[in-house]
Design a protein around this motif. Structure first.
Motif, PDB file in Angstrom:
ATOM      1  N   VAL A  15      -9.170  10.419  -3.180  1.00 33.13           N
ATOM      2  CA  VAL A  15      -8.277   9.795  -2.201  1.00 33.13           C
ATOM      3  C   VAL A  15      -6.838  10.259  -2.429  1.00 33.13           C
ATOM      4  CG1 VAL A  15      -7.297   7.583  -1.457  1.00 33.13           C
ATOM      5  CG2 VAL A  15      -9.770   7.819  -1.756  1.00 33.13           C
ATOM      6  N   GLU A  16      -6.438  10.424  -3.670  1.00 35.72           N
ATOM      7  CA  GLU A  16      -5.074  10.868  -3.978  1.00 35.72           C
ATOM      8  C   GLU A  16      -4.777  12.258  -3.427  1.00 35.72           C
ATOM      9  OE1 GLU A  16      -4.590  10.522  -8.200  1.00 35.72           O
ATOM     10  OE2 GLU A  16      -4.706   8.328  -8.136  1.00 35.72           O
ATOM     11  N   VAL A  17      -5.809  13.080  -3.247  1.00 35.07           N
ATOM     12  CA  VAL A  17      -5.601  14.424  -2.688  1.00 35.07           C
ATOM     13  C   VAL A  17      -4.972  14.330  -1.299  1.00 35.07           C
ATOM     14  CG1 VAL A  17      -6.801  16.493  -1.836  1.00 35.07           C
ATOM     15  CG2 VAL A  17      -7.351  15.567  -4.087  1.00 35.07           C
ATOM     16  N   SER A  18      -5.302  13.276  -0.545  1.00 33.55           N
ATOM     17  CA  SER A  18      -4.692  13.114   0.781  1.00 33.55           C
ATOM     18  C   SER A  18      -3.194  12.891   0.681  1.00 33.55           C
ATOM     19  CB  SER A  18      -5.347  11.961   1.546  1.00 33.55           C
ATOM     20  OG  SER A  18      -5.003  10.712   0.991  1.00 33.55           O
ATOM     21  N   GLU A  19      -2.732  12.341  -0.436  1.00 41.60           N
ATOM     22  CA  GLU A  19      -1.303  12.131  -0.638  1.00 41.60           C
ATOM     23  C   GLU A  19      -0.619  13.383  -1.178  1.00 41.60           C
ATOM     24  OE1 GLU A  19      -0.944   8.764  -3.221  1.00 41.60           O
ATOM     25  OE2 GLU A  19      -1.976   7.430  -1.827  1.00 41.60           O
ATOM     26  N   PHE A  59      -5.572  17.208  11.393  1.00 42.04           N
ATOM     27  CA  PHE A  59      -5.837  16.297  12.503  1.00 42.04           C
ATOM     28  C   PHE A  59      -4.976  15.036  12.390  1.00 42.04           C
ATOM     29  CE2 PHE A  59      -8.604  12.928  14.441  1.00 42.04           C
ATOM     30  CZ  PHE A  59      -8.487  13.350  15.755  1.00 42.04           C
ATOM     31  N   ILE A  60      -4.794  14.547  11.160  1.00 36.58           N
ATOM     32  CA  ILE A  60      -3.946  13.370  10.903  1.00 36.58           C
ATOM     33  C   ILE A  60      -2.949  13.772   9.812  1.00 36.58           C
ATOM     34  CG2 ILE A  60      -3.905  10.908  10.329  1.00 36.58           C
ATOM     35  CD1 ILE A  60      -6.925  10.835  10.977  1.00 36.58           C
ATOM     36  N   PRO A  61      -1.863  14.445  10.190  1.00 31.92           N
ATOM     37  CA  PRO A  61      -0.940  14.991   9.191  1.00 31.92           C
ATOM     38  C   PRO A  61      -0.306  13.947   8.262  1.00 31.92           C
ATOM     39  CG  PRO A  61      -0.472  15.884  11.365  1.00 31.92           C
ATOM     40  CD  PRO A  61      -1.488  14.815  11.547  1.00 31.92           C
ATOM     41  N   ASP A  62      -0.131  12.730   8.761  1.00 26.59           N
ATOM     42  CA  ASP A  62       0.460  11.668   7.941  1.00 26.59           C
ATOM     43  C   ASP A  62      -0.611  10.738   7.372  1.00 26.59           C
ATOM     44  OD1 ASP A  62      -0.217  10.582  10.404  1.00 26.59           O
ATOM     45  OD2 ASP A  62       1.575   9.337  10.567  1.00 26.59           O
ATOM     46  N   LEU A  63      -1.794  11.280   7.135  1.00 20.83           N
ATOM     47  CA  LEU A  63      -2.948  10.502   6.697  1.00 20.83           C
ATOM     48  C   LEU A  63      -2.662   9.679   5.450  1.00 20.83           C
ATOM     49  CD1 LEU A  63      -6.008   9.861   6.970  1.00 20.83           C
ATOM     50  CD2 LEU A  63      -6.413  11.836   5.485  1.00 20.83           C
ATOM     51  N   GLU A  64      -3.036   8.412   5.542  1.00 17.98           N
ATOM     52  CA  GLU A  64      -3.041   7.516   4.389  1.00 17.98           C
ATOM     53  C   GLU A  64      -4.436   6.907   4.319  1.00 17.98           C
ATOM     54  OE1 GLU A  64       0.005   4.559   4.535  1.00 17.98           O
ATOM     55  OE2 GLU A  64       1.585   6.027   4.880  1.00 17.98           O
ATOM     56  N   ILE A  65      -4.994   6.857   3.124  1.00 23.30           N
ATOM     57  CA  ILE A  65      -6.319   6.271   2.930  1.00 23.30           C
ATOM     58  C   ILE A  65      -6.180   5.095   1.979  1.00 23.30           C
ATOM     59  CG2 ILE A  65      -8.670   6.641   2.112  1.00 23.30           C
ATOM     60  CD1 ILE A  65      -8.259   9.641   2.662  1.00 23.30           C
ATOM     61  N   SER A  66      -6.657   3.953   2.418  1.00 24.36           N
ATOM     62  CA  SER A  66      -6.693   2.804   1.513  1.00 24.36           C
ATOM     63  C   SER A  66      -8.155   2.498   1.194  1.00 24.36           C
ATOM     64  CB  SER A  66      -6.007   1.590   2.133  1.00 24.36           C
ATOM     65  OG  SER A  66      -6.666   1.183   3.300  1.00 24.36           O
ATOM     66  N   ILE A  67      -8.385   2.178  -0.055  1.00 23.86           N
ATOM     67  CA  ILE A  67      -9.719   1.779  -0.492  1.00 23.86           C
ATOM     68  C   ILE A  67      -9.790   0.268  -0.365  1.00 23.86           C
ATOM     69  CG2 ILE A  67     -11.342   1.701  -2.408  1.00 23.86           C
ATOM     70  CD1 ILE A  67     -10.036   4.297  -3.453  1.00 23.86           C
ATOM     71  N   THR A  87     -10.173   2.751   4.735  1.00 17.34           N
ATOM     72  CA  THR A  87      -9.525   2.805   6.044  1.00 17.34           C
ATOM     73  C   THR A  87      -8.571   3.980   6.057  1.00 17.34           C
ATOM     74  OG1 THR A  87      -9.679   0.402   6.270  1.00 17.34           O
ATOM     75  CG2 THR A  87      -8.145   1.539   7.732  1.00 17.34           C
ATOM     76  N   LEU A  88      -8.726   4.840   7.058  1.00 13.53           N
ATOM     77  CA  LEU A  88      -7.826   5.966   7.256  1.00 13.53           C
ATOM     78  C   LEU A  88      -6.806   5.556   8.314  1.00 13.53           C
ATOM     79  CD1 LEU A  88     -10.536   7.123   6.145  1.00 13.53           C
ATOM     80  CD2 LEU A  88      -9.978   9.219   7.325  1.00 13.53           C
ATOM     81  N   ARG A  89      -5.545   5.812   8.034  1.00 15.79           N
ATOM     82  CA  ARG A  89      -4.478   5.481   8.974  1.00 15.79           C
ATOM     83  C   ARG A  89      -3.577   6.688   9.153  1.00 15.79           C
ATOM     84  NH1 ARG A  89      -5.126   1.151   5.674  1.00 15.79           N
ATOM     85  NH2 ARG A  89      -5.654  -0.808   6.671  1.00 15.79           N
ATOM     86  N   GLY A  90      -3.076   6.829  10.363  1.00 18.80           N
ATOM     87  CA  GLY A  90      -2.135   7.907  10.621  1.00 18.80           C
ATOM     88  C   GLY A  90      -2.029   8.197  12.097  1.00 18.80           C
ATOM     89  N   THR A  91      -1.345   9.279  12.396  1.00 18.83           N
ATOM     90  CA  THR A  91      -1.099   9.683  13.776  1.00 18.83           C
ATOM     91  C   THR A  91      -1.854  10.973  14.060  1.00 18.83           C
ATOM     92  OG1 THR A  91       1.105   8.726  13.579  1.00 18.83           O
ATOM     93  CG2 THR A  91       0.705  10.163  15.463  1.00 18.83           C
ATOM     94  N   ARG A  92      -2.654  10.942  15.112  1.00 19.60           N
ATOM     95  CA  ARG A  92      -3.436  12.121  15.496  1.00 19.60           C
ATOM     96  C   ARG A  92      -2.509  13.228  15.991  1.00 19.60           C
ATOM     97  NH1 ARG A  92      -8.612  10.227  18.952  1.00 19.60           N
ATOM     98  NH2 ARG A  92      -8.349  12.391  19.583  1.00 19.60           N
TER      99      ARG A  92
END
Length: 128
Positions: A15-19, A59-67, A87-92
């Motif tokens: 998950v940290e890789v997304s950050e 696809f979601i450049p500002d992707l944040e993933i919460s466990i 939950t994945l959050r961000g702007t498409r």
């Protein structure tokens, strides 16, 4: 740290890789012959998975993933499995809409690395 805690830690590191956007970190977390299973089929190999992760980040450049929930269990062979509700959050990037996308992930751990992943996503959210 127990084997179960180490298995959960692997998923948290993924998950940290997304950050960090450091896809080379996946080499340490996943096996080279990693399998990514989805309702659409299975892709084999870590390089294909890196392409998948890169595509998600584009696809979601500002992707944040919460466990939301994470747990581990062992099967008879002693290798741990990890389940996670995230939950994945961000702007498409394609339509600039903000999304909140629940997913379920299941990971099989082998020799201290993630060997397989299954995931389910609510695709109805993606089509809106």
């Amino acid at each position: 740290m127990t084997t179960m805690e180490q298995a959960v830690d692997l998923v948290r590191r993924y998950v940290e890789v997304s950050e960090t956007r450091n896809l080379n970190e996946l080499d340490v977390i996943f096996t080279p012959d990693f399998s990514n299973h989805s309702p659409g089929g299975t892709e084999q190999g870590l390089d294909k998975f890196k392409d998948f992760v890169s595509g998600a980040l584009n696809f979601i450049p500002d992707l944040e993933i919460s466990i939301d929930t994470i747990f581990a269990d062992k099967v008879d062979d002693g290798e741990p499995w990890v389940g996670a509700l995230v939950t994945l959050r961000g702007t498409r990037s394609d339509n600039n809409k903000t999304i909140e996308l629940p997913e379920f992930w299941l990971f099989r751990i082998s020799e201290g690395k993630i060997a397989e992943r299954w995931y389910l996503v609510d695709r109805a959210i993606l089509s809106s």
